[in-house]
Design a protein around this motif. Sequence first.
Motif, PDB file in Angstrom:
ATOM      1  N   THR A   1       0.878  -1.184   0.000  1.00 20.58           N
ATOM      2  CA  THR A   1       0.000   0.000   0.000  1.00 20.58           C
ATOM      3  C   THR A   1       0.909   1.226   0.000  1.00 20.58           C
ATOM      4  OG1 THR A   1      -1.892   1.032   1.115  1.00 20.58           O
ATOM      5  CG2 THR A   1      -0.186   0.124   2.556  1.00 20.58           C
ATOM      6  N   ALA A   2       0.349   2.394  -0.315  1.00 17.44           N
ATOM      7  CA  ALA A   2       1.146   3.623  -0.343  1.00 17.44           C
ATOM      8  C   ALA A   2       1.720   3.902   1.043  1.00 17.44           C
ATOM      9  CB  ALA A   2       0.253   4.784  -0.779  1.00 17.44           C
ATOM     10  N   SER A   3       2.938   4.417   1.113  1.00 13.72           N
ATOM     11  CA  SER A   3       3.509   4.756   2.419  1.00 13.72           C
ATOM     12  C   SER A   3       2.696   5.921   3.009  1.00 13.72           C
ATOM     13  CB  SER A   3       4.981   5.116   2.298  1.00 13.72           C
ATOM     14  OG  SER A   3       5.105   6.245   1.479  1.00 13.72           O
TER      15      SER A   3
ATOM     16  N   TYR B   1      -0.615  15.767  -3.190  1.00 15.08           N
ATOM     17  CA  TYR B   1      -0.745  15.377  -1.785  1.00 15.08           C
ATOM     18  C   TYR B   1      -2.076  14.642  -1.582  1.00 15.08           C
ATOM     19  CZ  TYR B   1       2.895  18.845  -1.730  1.00 15.08           C
ATOM     20  OH  TYR B   1       4.043  19.535  -2.013  1.00 15.08           O
ATOM     21  N   VAL B   2      -2.037  13.541  -0.854  1.00 11.44           N
ATOM     22  CA  VAL B   2      -3.251  12.735  -0.610  1.00 11.44           C
ATOM     23  C   VAL B   2      -3.574  12.781   0.882  1.00 11.44           C
ATOM     24  CG1 VAL B   2      -4.335  10.467  -0.836  1.00 11.44           C
ATOM     25  CG2 VAL B   2      -2.567  11.179  -2.488  1.00 11.44           C
ATOM     26  N   ILE B   3      -4.738  13.353   1.203  1.00  6.49           N
ATOM     27  CA  ILE B   3      -5.143  13.497   2.608  1.00  6.49           C
ATOM     28  C   ILE B   3      -6.497  12.824   2.790  1.00  6.49           C
ATOM     29  CG2 ILE B   3      -5.848  15.202   4.347  1.00  6.49           C
ATOM     30  CD1 ILE B   3      -3.737  16.990   2.773  1.00  6.49           C
ATOM     31  N   LYS B   4      -6.594  11.964   3.804  1.00  6.33           N
ATOM     32  CA  LYS B   4      -7.831  11.206   3.989  1.00  6.33           C
ATOM     33  C   LYS B   4      -8.346  11.351   5.414  1.00  6.33           C
ATOM     34  CE  LYS B   4      -6.464   7.726   0.615  1.00  6.33           C
ATOM     35  NZ  LYS B   4      -6.408   6.309   0.244  1.00  6.33           N
ATOM     36  N   ALA B   5      -9.624  11.709   5.528  1.00  3.60           N
ATOM     37  CA  ALA B   5     -10.268  11.653   6.851  1.00  3.60           C
ATOM     38  C   ALA B   5     -10.321  10.183   7.247  1.00  3.60           C
ATOM     39  CB  ALA B   5     -11.671  12.245   6.768  1.00  3.60           C
TER      40      ALA B   5
ATOM     41  N   ILE C   1      -8.981  13.890  -0.087  1.00  6.52           N
ATOM     42  CA  ILE C   1      -8.656  15.133  -0.803  1.00  6.52           C
ATOM     43  C   ILE C   1      -7.302  14.947  -1.468  1.00  6.52           C
ATOM     44  CG2 ILE C   1      -8.132  17.608  -0.506  1.00  6.52           C
ATOM     45  CD1 ILE C   1     -10.161  16.580   2.149  1.00  6.52           C
ATOM     46  N   ILE C   2      -7.280  15.159  -2.780  1.00  6.40           N
ATOM     47  CA  ILE C   2      -6.012  15.060  -3.503  1.00  6.40           C
ATOM     48  C   ILE C   2      -5.725  16.432  -4.078  1.00  6.40           C
ATOM     49  CG2 ILE C   2      -4.799  13.945  -5.426  1.00  6.40           C
ATOM     50  CD1 ILE C   2      -6.467  11.465  -4.872  1.00  6.40           C
ATOM     51  N   SER C   3      -4.568  16.977  -3.737  1.00  3.30           N
ATOM     52  CA  SER C   3      -4.303  18.351  -4.153  1.00  3.30           C
ATOM     53  C   SER C   3      -2.893  18.489  -4.709  1.00  3.30           C
ATOM     54  CB  SER C   3      -4.494  19.273  -2.946  1.00  3.30           C
ATOM     55  OG  SER C   3      -4.061  20.552  -3.314  1.00  3.30           O
TER      56      SER C   3
ATOM     57  N   ILE D   1      -2.153  10.763   5.852  1.00  2.00           N
ATOM     58  CA  ILE D   1      -1.503  11.443   4.718  1.00  2.00           C
ATOM     59  C   ILE D   1      -0.678  10.381   4.034  1.00  2.00           C
ATOM     60  CG2 ILE D   1       0.107  13.264   4.006  1.00  2.00           C
ATOM     61  CD1 ILE D   1      -0.526  14.728   6.578  1.00  2.00           C
ATOM     62  N   GLU D   2      -0.853  10.238   2.724  1.00  3.19           N
ATOM     63  CA  GLU D   2      -0.102   9.153   2.081  1.00  3.19           C
ATOM     64  C   GLU D   2       0.497   9.539   0.751  1.00  3.19           C
ATOM     65  OE1 GLU D   2      -3.067   5.967   2.023  1.00  3.19           O
ATOM     66  OE2 GLU D   2      -3.355   6.290  -0.110  1.00  3.19           O
ATOM     67  N   GLU D   3       1.423   8.723   0.340  1.00  3.74           N
ATOM     68  CA  GLU D   3       2.120   8.874  -0.933  1.00  3.74           C
ATOM     69  C   GLU D   3       1.109   8.737  -2.074  1.00  3.74           C
ATOM     70  OE1 GLU D   3       5.120   5.726  -3.246  1.00  3.74           O
ATOM     71  OE2 GLU D   3       4.027   5.177  -1.451  1.00  3.74           O
ATOM     72  N   TYR D   4       1.247   9.563  -3.098  1.00  2.00           N
ATOM     73  CA  TYR D   4       0.363   9.489  -4.263  1.00  2.00           C
ATOM     74  C   TYR D   4       0.848   8.378  -5.192  1.00  2.00           C
ATOM     75  CZ  TYR D   4      -2.140  10.849  -8.487  1.00  2.00           C
ATOM     76  OH  TYR D   4      -2.942  10.857  -9.603  1.00  2.00           O
ATOM     77  N   LEU D   5      -0.070   7.525  -5.590  1.00  2.00           N
ATOM     78  CA  LEU D   5       0.286   6.459  -6.532  1.00  2.00           C
ATOM     79  C   LEU D   5      -0.352   6.765  -7.875  1.00  2.00           C
ATOM     80  CD1 LEU D   5      -0.364   3.351  -4.220  1.00  2.00           C
ATOM     81  CD2 LEU D   5       1.846   4.380  -4.801  1.00  2.00           C
ATOM     82  N   LYS D   6       0.428   6.604  -8.939  1.00  2.00           N
ATOM     83  CA  LYS D   6      -0.118   6.876 -10.271  1.00  2.00           C
ATOM     84  C   LYS D   6      -0.213   5.560 -11.015  1.00  2.00           C
ATOM     85  CE  LYS D   6       0.678   9.875 -14.256  1.00  2.00           C
ATOM     86  NZ  LYS D   6      -0.764   9.979 -14.491  1.00  2.00           N
TER      87      LYS D   6
ATOM     88  N   ILE E   1      -3.360   2.420 -12.792  1.00  2.00           N
ATOM     89  CA  ILE E   1      -4.745   2.110 -13.194  1.00  2.00           C
ATOM     90  C   ILE E   1      -5.442   1.430 -12.030  1.00  2.00           C
ATOM     91  CG2 ILE E   1      -6.146   1.202 -15.092  1.00  2.00           C
ATOM     92  CD1 ILE E   1      -3.610   0.192 -16.399  1.00  2.00           C
ATOM     93  N   GLU E   2      -6.642   1.964 -11.711  1.00  2.00           N
ATOM     94  CA  GLU E   2      -7.401   1.387 -10.599  1.00  2.00           C
ATOM     95  C   GLU E   2      -8.354   0.303 -11.080  1.00  2.00           C
ATOM     96  OE1 GLU E   2      -9.084   4.122  -7.576  1.00  2.00           O
ATOM     97  OE2 GLU E   2      -8.015   5.658  -8.714  1.00  2.00           O
ATOM     98  N   PHE E   3      -8.577  -0.683 -10.243  1.00  2.00           N
ATOM     99  CA  PHE E   3      -9.594  -1.718 -10.485  1.00  2.00           C
ATOM    100  C   PHE E   3      -9.992  -2.315  -9.146  1.00  2.00           C
ATOM    101  CE2 PHE E   3      -6.969  -5.662 -10.141  1.00  2.00           C
ATOM    102  CZ  PHE E   3      -5.725  -5.064 -10.013  1.00  2.00           C
TER     103      PHE E   3
HETATM  104  P1  AMP Z   1     -10.553   5.978  -1.240  1.00  2.00           P
HETATM  105  O1  AMP Z   1     -11.798   6.513  -0.615  1.00  2.00           O
HETATM  106  O2  AMP Z   1      -9.449   5.657  -0.299  1.00  2.00           O
HETATM  107  O3  AMP Z   1     -10.842   4.884  -2.237  1.00  2.00           O
HETATM  108  O4  AMP Z   1     -10.023   7.121  -2.207  1.00  2.00           O
HETATM  109  C1  AMP Z   1     -10.866   7.636  -3.220  1.00  2.00           C
HETATM  110  C2  AMP Z   1     -10.095   7.770  -4.494  1.00  2.00           C
HETATM  111  O5  AMP Z   1      -8.965   8.613  -4.299  1.00  2.00           O
HETATM  112  C3  AMP Z   1      -9.519   6.457  -5.001  1.00  2.00           C
HETATM  113  O6  AMP Z   1     -10.436   5.713  -5.738  1.00  2.00           O
HETATM  114  C4  AMP Z   1      -8.358   6.954  -5.826  1.00  2.00           C
HETATM  115  O7  AMP Z   1      -8.811   7.350  -7.102  1.00  2.00           O
HETATM  116  C5  AMP Z   1      -7.885   8.154  -5.092  1.00  2.00           C
HETATM  117  N1  AMP Z   1      -6.751   7.817  -4.217  1.00  2.00           N
HETATM  118  C6  AMP Z   1      -6.822   7.422  -2.931  1.00  2.00           C
HETATM  119  N2  AMP Z   1      -5.589   7.190  -2.436  1.00  2.00           N
HETATM  120  C7  AMP Z   1      -4.721   7.439  -3.421  1.00  2.00           C
HETATM  121  C8  AMP Z   1      -3.300   7.372  -3.539  1.00  2.00           C
HETATM  122  N3  AMP Z   1      -2.514   7.019  -2.516  1.00  2.00           N
HETATM  123  N4  AMP Z   1      -2.740   7.692  -4.714  1.00  2.00           N
HETATM  124  C9  AMP Z   1      -3.527   8.053  -5.763  1.00  2.00           C
HETATM  125  N5  AMP Z   1      -4.855   8.146  -5.718  1.00  2.00           N
HETATM  126  C10 AMP Z   1      -5.454   7.831  -4.575  1.00  2.00           C
END
Ligand code: AMP
Length: 424
Positions: free
Chosen positions: A118-120, A143-147, A157-159, A187-192, A194-196
């Motif tokens: 998973t992302a650091s 920057y990836v910030i998650k509640a 929030i991705i900014s 707060i985590e590392e942004y991953l670039k 393809i999602e599935f």
């Molecule tokens: P989540 O609610 O954790 O699924 O996040 C919602 C969406 O944010 C995901 O479906 C991704 O598109 C994007 N996202 C979440 N975490 C990352 C990450 N570390 N790197 C890139 N995109 C992310």
Amino acid sequence: MKKILLLGSGGREYTMAWKISQSPITHQLFIAPGNGGTDTFGRNVPIDINDIEGIKHFVESEQIDLVIVGPEEPLVNGLADLLEEIGIAVCGPCKAGAMLEGSKAFAKEFMMEFGIPTASYRSFDSSEINEAKKYLHSLKAPYVIKADGLAAGKGVIISEKLDEAEEALNSILINKKFGKSGSKVVIEEYLKGIEFSVFIATDGMHYALLPEAKDYKRINEGDTGLNTGGMGAVSPVPFFSDELKSKVIHQIIEPTLDGLKKRGISYRGFIFFGLILVDDQVYVIEYNCRLGDPETEVILPRIEGDFLALCLSVAEGKLSEMIPVNVTPQAASTVMLVSGGYPEAYKKGFEIHIPEALPEHTLVIHAGTIKKESKLITNGGRVISVTALAPRLREAIDKSYDAIRKICFEGMYYRRDIGYEFLK
Ligand code: AMP
Ligand code: GLY
């Protein structure tokens, strides 16, 4: 006869009710609260999914044998624990298991402990706002910030901009934009990549792999505009090769189930793995403790066999009798019809017109619909999803759109490019 209570009111639950209705097991189905279409398959009962006492009372007075939980919130609030205490079988995990979705900090810590890619990250509470900002400064954009807690899909929030990211931290930790759900942030590392999404059913001992899917979250074509609950989905995922499947099983699914066992969590329900493929490495973006919506609208039509028996075996710890779950090689697509304005403010209450005759192997799935005086009325942002099955993805998608052209309601909007990257 089995008496079943299905909780939820979206397209996911309509699809579950449709699939349950095909079960050879003699049963009576109740859906709480259901929607304008679920009463085709059983009786809608007006109980809110978060009315835990109301649900308990109904289950006891109707002598329900099995409760199948569609959405996450009641699970995170401990509904399964409460029902199991009074001897009711539940397809849906206990509160401790639901924490995989209910707390992002819990999920990240779990993945670190069990070596699941998973992302650091780091997590912080409101007393650590300065450390959180310092950590942000050590990262690169975006920057990836998650509640930490549940936030109805809005807590990520991705900014691109550091000041915006700091603002997001303030709004979550200090201004409590998400209430208690924001008492911590990740707060985590942004991953670039393809999602599935990959799905399993598990009874805590064994697991069954279900069809994988890809959903389309943005409101506009080309994956642009605001995030939504999901505008469409396809299954199978064309790049989900045997090699990738094997990685997902060995690096993600099995370590997750082992981790749950090591923590003493008896997980009985579905796990939704939100994954991202970066070059040839796969990472977990998120866990959900339920099936996805609209992914369910393409997964269940591809499952051959008895979905009710699957849910019963999950709840009763007898899943080994059901493995493997057979899946049709046919492709499925679903396209969501939404109210004009969604995911921002929109109006409800418009009449929906659906013709009797639609192309073969298409399924009109009710989501935000309600029946009033024998008319079908819009009652939500995501209103109807049209699923089609065909030997090839292109044909399935074409069929979904053929059917959609016959359906209308005021303000109806849909994406015209579901599955686009696989059709080139
Ligand atoms: P989540 O609610 O954790 O699924 O996040 C919602 C969406 O944010 C995901 O479906 C991704 O598109 C994007 N996202 C979440 N975490 C990352 C990450 N570390 N790197 C890139 N995109 C992310
Ligand atoms: N479609 C994404 C979800 O159900 O969370």
